[in-house]
Motif scaffolding. Structure first.
Motif, PDB file in Angstrom:
ATOM      1  N   LEU A   1       0.836  -1.199   0.000  1.00 32.98           N
ATOM      2  CA  LEU A   1       0.000   0.000   0.000  1.00 32.98           C
ATOM      3  C   LEU A   1       0.874   1.252   0.000  1.00 32.98           C
ATOM      4  CD1 LEU A   1      -3.125   0.353   0.235  1.00 32.98           C
ATOM      5  CD2 LEU A   1      -2.754   0.769   2.672  1.00 32.98           C
ATOM      6  N   ILE A   2       1.892   1.267   0.867  1.00 34.09           N
ATOM      7  CA  ILE A   2       2.807   2.413   0.959  1.00 34.09           C
ATOM      8  C   ILE A   2       3.552   2.593  -0.362  1.00 34.09           C
ATOM      9  CG2 ILE A   2       4.895   3.271   2.112  1.00 34.09           C
ATOM     10  CD1 ILE A   2       2.409   3.454   3.816  1.00 34.09           C
ATOM     11  N   ASP A   3       4.053   1.485  -0.900  1.00 30.00           N
ATOM     12  CA  ASP A   3       4.817   1.561  -2.149  1.00 30.00           C
ATOM     13  C   ASP A   3       3.956   2.041  -3.322  1.00 30.00           C
ATOM     14  OD1 ASP A   3       6.999   0.652  -0.776  1.00 30.00           O
ATOM     15  OD2 ASP A   3       6.817  -1.437  -1.453  1.00 30.00           O
ATOM     16  N   GLY A   4       2.644   1.837  -3.215  1.00 33.42           N
ATOM     17  CA  GLY A   4       1.767   2.153  -4.337  1.00 33.42           C
ATOM     18  C   GLY A   4       1.210   3.563  -4.319  1.00 33.42           C
ATOM     19  N   HIS A   5       1.597   4.384  -3.351  1.00 32.19           N
ATOM     20  CA  HIS A   5       1.071   5.756  -3.269  1.00 32.19           C
ATOM     21  C   HIS A   5       2.210   6.762  -3.189  1.00 32.19           C
ATOM     22  CE1 HIS A   5      -2.570   3.515  -2.202  1.00 32.19           C
ATOM     23  NE2 HIS A   5      -3.221   4.584  -2.603  1.00 32.19           N
ATOM     24  N   ALA A   6       1.971   7.918  -3.765  1.00 30.32           N
ATOM     25  CA  ALA A   6       2.976   8.987  -3.745  1.00 30.32           C
ATOM     26  C   ALA A   6       3.044   9.587  -2.336  1.00 30.32           C
ATOM     27  CB  ALA A   6       2.611  10.061  -4.765  1.00 30.32           C
ATOM     28  N   LEU A   7       4.231   9.536  -1.740  1.00 28.98           N
ATOM     29  CA  LEU A   7       4.453  10.093  -0.412  1.00 28.98           C
ATOM     30  C   LEU A   7       5.681  11.004  -0.468  1.00 28.98           C
ATOM     31  CD1 LEU A   7       3.956   6.784   1.588  1.00 28.98           C
ATOM     32  CD2 LEU A   7       2.371   8.715   1.536  1.00 28.98           C
ATOM     33  N   PRO A   8       5.759  11.993   0.438  1.00 26.33           N
ATOM     34  CA  PRO A   8       6.929  12.887   0.420  1.00 26.33           C
ATOM     35  C   PRO A   8       8.236  12.108   0.491  1.00 26.33           C
ATOM     36  CG  PRO A   8       5.239  13.740   1.896  1.00 26.33           C
ATOM     37  CD  PRO A   8       4.775  12.384   1.457  1.00 26.33           C
ATOM     38  N   GLU A   9       9.154  12.416  -0.431  1.00 27.38           N
ATOM     39  CA  GLU A   9      10.390  11.628  -0.547  1.00 27.38           C
ATOM     40  C   GLU A   9      11.408  11.956   0.535  1.00 27.38           C
ATOM     41  OE1 GLU A   9      11.955  11.845  -4.471  1.00 27.38           O
ATOM     42  OE2 GLU A   9      10.213  10.873  -5.388  1.00 27.38           O
ATOM     43  N   ARG A  10      11.241  13.076   1.238  1.00 26.14           N
ATOM     44  CA  ARG A  10      12.223  13.417   2.278  1.00 26.14           C
ATOM     45  C   ARG A  10      12.014  12.563   3.537  1.00 26.14           C
ATOM     46  NH1 ARG A  10       8.492  17.658   2.526  1.00 26.14           N
ATOM     47  NH2 ARG A  10       7.293  17.575   4.459  1.00 26.14           N
ATOM     48  N   THR A  11      10.916  11.814   3.574  1.00 26.18           N
ATOM     49  CA  THR A  11      10.580  11.017   4.752  1.00 26.18           C
ATOM     50  C   THR A  11      10.814   9.539   4.475  1.00 26.18           C
ATOM     51  OG1 THR A  11       8.842  12.644   5.206  1.00 26.18           O
ATOM     52  CG2 THR A  11       8.739  10.599   6.446  1.00 26.18           C
ATOM     53  N   ASP A  12      11.357   8.826   5.479  1.00 29.79           N
ATOM     54  CA  ASP A  12      11.516   7.373   5.374  1.00 29.79           C
ATOM     55  C   ASP A  12      10.270   6.688   5.922  1.00 29.79           C
ATOM     56  OD1 ASP A  12      14.107   7.545   4.343  1.00 29.79           O
ATOM     57  OD2 ASP A  12      14.980   7.691   6.353  1.00 29.79           O
ATOM     58  N   TYR A  13       9.957   5.515   5.358  1.00 30.93           N
ATOM     59  CA  TYR A  13       8.781   4.754   5.782  1.00 30.93           C
ATOM     60  C   TYR A  13       9.190   3.324   6.102  1.00 30.93           C
ATOM     61  CZ  TYR A  13       6.775   8.782   3.521  1.00 30.93           C
ATOM     62  OH  TYR A  13       6.491  10.077   3.167  1.00 30.93           O
ATOM     63  N   VAL A  14       8.765   2.844   7.256  1.00 31.58           N
ATOM     64  CA  VAL A  14       9.070   1.481   7.683  1.00 31.58           C
ATOM     65  C   VAL A  14       7.761   0.831   8.114  1.00 31.58           C
ATOM     66  CG1 VAL A  14      10.291   0.075   9.397  1.00 31.58           C
ATOM     67  CG2 VAL A  14      11.395   2.103   8.454  1.00 31.58           C
ATOM     68  N   VAL A  15       7.580  -0.438   7.721  1.00 31.19           N
ATOM     69  CA  VAL A  15       6.395  -1.196   8.144  1.00 31.19           C
ATOM     70  C   VAL A  15       6.855  -2.331   9.049  1.00 31.19           C
ATOM     71  CG1 VAL A  15       4.431  -2.590   7.389  1.00 31.19           C
ATOM     72  CG2 VAL A  15       5.185  -0.642   6.003  1.00 31.19           C
ATOM     73  N   VAL A  16       6.241  -2.443  10.248  1.00 28.55           N
ATOM     74  CA  VAL A  16       6.557  -3.558  11.146  1.00 28.55           C
ATOM     75  C   VAL A  16       5.246  -4.230  11.547  1.00 28.55           C
ATOM     76  CG1 VAL A  16       8.662  -2.468  12.039  1.00 28.55           C
ATOM     77  CG2 VAL A  16       6.496  -2.100  13.232  1.00 28.55           C
ATOM     78  N   PRO A  17       5.288  -5.553  11.789  1.00 31.96           N
ATOM     79  CA  PRO A  17       4.070  -6.228  12.246  1.00 31.96           C
ATOM     80  C   PRO A  17       3.745  -5.844  13.682  1.00 31.96           C
ATOM     81  CG  PRO A  17       5.895  -7.791  12.052  1.00 31.96           C
ATOM     82  CD  PRO A  17       6.403  -6.478  11.557  1.00 31.96           C
ATOM     83  N   GLY A  18       2.458  -5.712  13.967  1.00 33.73           N
ATOM     84  CA  GLY A  18       2.025  -5.281  15.293  1.00 33.73           C
ATOM     85  C   GLY A  18       1.673  -6.428  16.207  1.00 33.73           C
ATOM     86  N   GLY A  19       1.020  -6.091  17.322  1.00 30.57           N
ATOM     87  CA  GLY A  19       0.652  -7.080  18.321  1.00 30.57           C
ATOM     88  C   GLY A  19      -0.850  -7.206  18.451  1.00 30.57           C
ATOM     89  N   ALA A  20      -1.262  -7.836  19.552  1.00 27.25           N
ATOM     90  CA  ALA A  20      -2.681  -8.112  19.768  1.00 27.25           C
ATOM     91  C   ALA A  20      -3.430  -6.889  20.286  1.00 27.25           C
ATOM     92  CB  ALA A  20      -2.823  -9.270  20.749  1.00 27.25           C
ATOM     93  N   THR A  21      -2.705  -5.926  20.889  1.00 30.64           N
ATOM     94  CA  THR A  21      -3.345  -4.722  21.430  1.00 30.64           C
ATOM     95  C   THR A  21      -2.646  -3.483  20.876  1.00 30.64           C
ATOM     96  OG1 THR A  21      -1.848  -4.532  23.323  1.00 30.64           O
ATOM     97  CG2 THR A  21      -3.793  -5.939  23.608  1.00 30.64           C
ATOM     98  N   ARG A  22      -3.319  -2.340  21.010  1.00 32.05           N
ATOM     99  CA  ARG A  22      -2.706  -1.084  20.563  1.00 32.05           C
ATOM    100  C   ARG A  22      -1.432  -0.810  21.351  1.00 32.05           C
ATOM    101  NH1 ARG A  22      -2.176   4.295  21.489  1.00 32.05           N
ATOM    102  NH2 ARG A  22      -2.556   5.737  19.752  1.00 32.05           N
ATOM    103  N   GLN A  23      -1.477  -1.054  22.662  1.00 32.00           N
ATOM    104  CA  GLN A  23      -0.294  -0.797  23.499  1.00 32.00           C
ATOM    105  C   GLN A  23       0.898  -1.614  23.006  1.00 32.00           C
ATOM    106  OE1 GLN A  23      -0.975  -1.149  27.717  1.00 32.00           O
ATOM    107  NE2 GLN A  23       1.191  -1.286  28.197  1.00 32.00           N
ATOM    108  N   GLU A  24       0.656  -2.884  22.707  1.00 26.29           N
ATOM    109  CA  GLU A  24       1.731  -3.753  22.232  1.00 26.29           C
ATOM    110  C   GLU A  24       2.236  -3.280  20.866  1.00 26.29           C
ATOM    111  OE1 GLU A  24       2.457  -8.505  21.355  1.00 26.29           O
ATOM    112  OE2 GLU A  24       0.589  -7.888  22.328  1.00 26.29           O
ATOM    113  N   SER A  25       1.309  -2.839  20.029  1.00 29.61           N
ATOM    114  CA  SER A  25       1.705  -2.375  18.691  1.00 29.61           C
ATOM    115  C   SER A  25       2.562  -1.118  18.768  1.00 29.61           C
ATOM    116  CB  SER A  25       0.456  -2.119  17.832  1.00 29.61           C
ATOM    117  OG  SER A  25      -0.191  -3.341  17.533  1.00 29.61           O
TER     118      SER A  25
END
Length: 254
Positions: free
Chosen positions: A77-101
Motif C-alpha cells: 500500500l505504501i509503495d503504491g502511493h505517492a508520499l513525500p520523498e524526504r521522509t523514510d517509511y518502515v512497516v513492522v508487524p504489530g501485536g494483539a493490542t494497541r499498546q503492544e503495537s
C-alpha cells in the motif's frame, strides 16, 4: 583566534519519528476491510494519516505498525502511493493490542530519534499545523504533549447498566475543565519508552499513551487540537471526512 580556524562540528539535530498503530480491525465501522484501509476520497485512510505526519518537515521517519499477518499488504500500500520523498517509511508487524503495537513501533526506531509522535490511523485529516505544534512543545521541554479541544457537550458520569436500562447519573464534571484529546500525541522518547516498560498490559491494554505517562508521574501538557483531527470510527464520521476532503480539494484546486 584566527577566523580560519575550523569551527567545532554542530551536533546533528535530533530526529522526530511518527508511529502509526494500524493493526486494529475497526469493528465499529462494520464488517469487511480493516478500518485503516477503508477508502476516503478514493485513497485508504492509512495513506491520508501517513501523509498528514509526513507533511511536517520535522518528521523524517514514519513507522507503520501493521496487522500481524498484514505487513506485506501495508508495505504494498505504501509503495503504491505517492508520499513525500524526504521522509523514510518502515512497516513492522504489530501485536494483539494497541499498546503492544506502539511498543513494537518504538522498538523499530533508530537511536537518533528523540521525539516520537503516536498517531491514530483513524485520524486521517489532522492539519500539519497541529502536528508541528505538538513537536514544538516537546522540543521546548514537555515530556508529553496532547492536542485537545474543549467539549461542546455537557458530560455526565454514570453508573453503567445493562443495555436498555436507564443509567443513574453519578456526577456532572465541570465542562470548562474537560478536553477531548486527539492525536498525534508527542513524547520525549525516553519518557514514552519508560512508560511502556513500566505500565503493565492489562486486558486490552492502554489506548492512550499520554495516560501511561501520567501514571509515571511525568507532566503532560495540552496544546490546541483541531476540529478536522476527528476520529473516523462510525459510518457517519466517514461522511464528514469525505465532506472535509472535498472542501480541501475545492480550496486547494486539485
Amino acid at each position: 583566534m584566527s577566523s580560519m580556524s575550523p569551527t567545532p562540528a554542530e551536533p546533528s539535530p535530533s530526529r522526530t519519528a511518527a508511529v502509526i498503530p494500524a493493526a486494529g480491525r475497526g469493528v465499529r465501522m462494520g464488517p469487511g476491510t480493516p478500518k485503516a484501509l477503508r477508502a476516503l476520497g478514493g485513497t485508504p485512510m492509512l495513506i491520508h494519516a501517513v501523509r498528514a505526519m509526513a507533511a511536517s518537515r520535522a518528521v523524517t521517519l514514519v513507522v507503520l505498525v501493521a496487522p500481524p499477518d498484514g505487513a506485506a499488504e501495508v508495505k504494498n500500500l505504501i509503495d503504491g502511493h505517492a508520499l513525500p520523498e524526504r521522509t523514510d517509511y518502515v512497516v513492522v508487524p504489530g501485536g494483539a493490542t494497541r499498546q503492544e503495537s506502539v511498543r513494537l513501533g518504538l522498538d523499530a526506531l533508530p537511536d537518533d530519534v528523540s521525539v516520537v509522535l503516536v498517531h491514530d490511523a483513524a485520524r486521517p485529516l489532522v492539519p500539519v499545523d497541529t502536528v508541528d505544534a505538538v513537536i514544538e512543545a516537546v522540543r521546548d521541554g514537555a515530556p508529553a504533549v496532547v492536542p485537545a479541544l474543549p467539549l461542546a457537550d455537557t458530560v455526565k458520569e454514570v453508573e453503567p447498566a445493562e443495555p436498555g436500562v436507564p443509567e443513574p447519573v453519578l456526577s456532572t464534571p465541570v465542562r470548562a475543565r474537560l478536553r477531548a484529546v486527539q492525536t498525534p500525541q508527542g513524547f520525549d522518547r525516553g519518557t514514552l519508552v519508560r512508560a511502556h516498560e513500566s505500565v503493565a498490559v492489562d486486558g486490552e491494554g492502554a489506548t492512550d499513551d499520554a495516560g501511561m505517562v501520567e501514571r509515571l508521574g511525568a507532566p503532560v501538557v495540552v496544546v490546541p487540537g483541531h476540529e478536522e483531527a476527528f476520529k473516523v470510527t462510525r459510518p457517519l464520521d466517514l461522511v464528514l471526512a469525505e465532506a472535509v476532503l472535498a472542501r480541501r480539494r475545492a480550496n486547494d484546486g486539485f
